[in-house]
Scaffold this motif. Structure first.
Motif, short mmCIF file in Angstrom:
data_model
loop_
_atom_site.label_atom_id
_atom_site.label_comp_id
_atom_site.label_asym_id
_atom_site.label_seq_id
_atom_site.Cartn_x
_atom_site.Cartn_y
_atom_site.Cartn_z
N UNK A 183 0.83 -1.21 0.00
CA UNK A 183 0.00 0.00 0.00
C UNK A 183 0.86 1.26 0.00
N UNK A 184 1.93 1.25 0.78
CA UNK A 184 2.82 2.42 0.84
C UNK A 184 3.51 2.64 -0.50
N UNK A 185 3.94 1.57 -1.16
CA UNK A 185 4.59 1.70 -2.46
C UNK A 185 3.61 2.28 -3.48
N UNK A 186 2.36 1.83 -3.44
CA UNK A 186 1.34 2.36 -4.34
C UNK A 186 1.08 3.83 -4.07
N UNK A 187 1.04 4.22 -2.83
CA UNK A 187 0.82 5.63 -2.48
C UNK A 187 1.97 6.50 -2.96
N UNK A 188 3.19 6.00 -2.87
CA UNK A 188 4.34 6.77 -3.33
C UNK A 188 4.28 7.00 -4.83
N UNK A 189 3.74 6.05 -5.56
CA UNK A 189 3.69 6.16 -7.03
C UNK A 189 2.59 7.08 -7.51
N UNK A 190 1.55 7.23 -6.76
CA UNK A 190 0.44 8.08 -7.19
C UNK A 190 -0.72 7.27 -7.72
N UNK A 191 -1.90 7.74 -7.40
CA UNK A 191 -3.12 7.00 -7.70
C UNK A 191 -3.31 6.70 -9.19
N UNK A 192 -3.16 7.68 -10.04
CA UNK A 192 -3.43 7.48 -11.47
C UNK A 192 -2.42 6.52 -12.10
N UNK A 193 -1.17 6.66 -11.74
CA UNK A 193 -0.14 5.77 -12.31
C UNK A 193 -0.37 4.33 -11.87
N UNK A 194 -0.72 4.13 -10.63
CA UNK A 194 -1.01 2.78 -10.13
C UNK A 194 -2.25 2.22 -10.80
N UNK A 195 -3.24 3.04 -10.99
CA UNK A 195 -4.46 2.58 -11.65
C UNK A 195 -4.17 2.13 -13.08
N UNK A 196 -3.37 2.91 -13.81
CA UNK A 196 -3.01 2.51 -15.18
C UNK A 196 -2.25 1.20 -15.20
N UNK A 197 -1.36 1.02 -14.23
CA UNK A 197 -0.57 -0.22 -14.16
C UNK A 197 -1.46 -1.41 -13.83
N UNK A 198 -2.47 -1.20 -13.02
CA UNK A 198 -3.37 -2.28 -12.63
C UNK A 198 -4.33 -2.71 -13.71
N UNK A 199 -4.50 -1.88 -14.68
CA UNK A 199 -5.40 -2.24 -15.78
C UNK A 199 -4.66 -3.06 -16.77
#
Length: 58
Positions: free
Chosen positions: A42-58
């Motif tokens: 969760x902390x790593x995802x927060x460091x990356x930023x919501x939109x970037x993590x969302x794109x990676x998860x898709x």
């Protein structure tokens, strides 16, 4: 320890602005992914930023 390993992979991936989301599949090939929520991931995802993590998860 698995959550920390996942967080390290995510941090390395998101540190590269040119990293493509498809690269994550190869990066996690030999890493155990926990199935339960994990504070390190969760902390790593927060460091990356919501939109970037969302794109990676898709």
């Amino acid at each position: 320890m698995a959550g920390k390993d996942v967080a390290l992979v995510l941090d390395a991936h998101f540190a590269r602005a040119s990293a493509h989301p498809g690269e994550l599949a190869d990066a996690f090939h030999d890493v155990h992914i926990p199935i339960h929520p994990n504070e390190h991931i969760a902390a790593a995802a927060e460091r990356a930023g919501r939109e970037r993590v969302r794109r990676a998860g898709r």
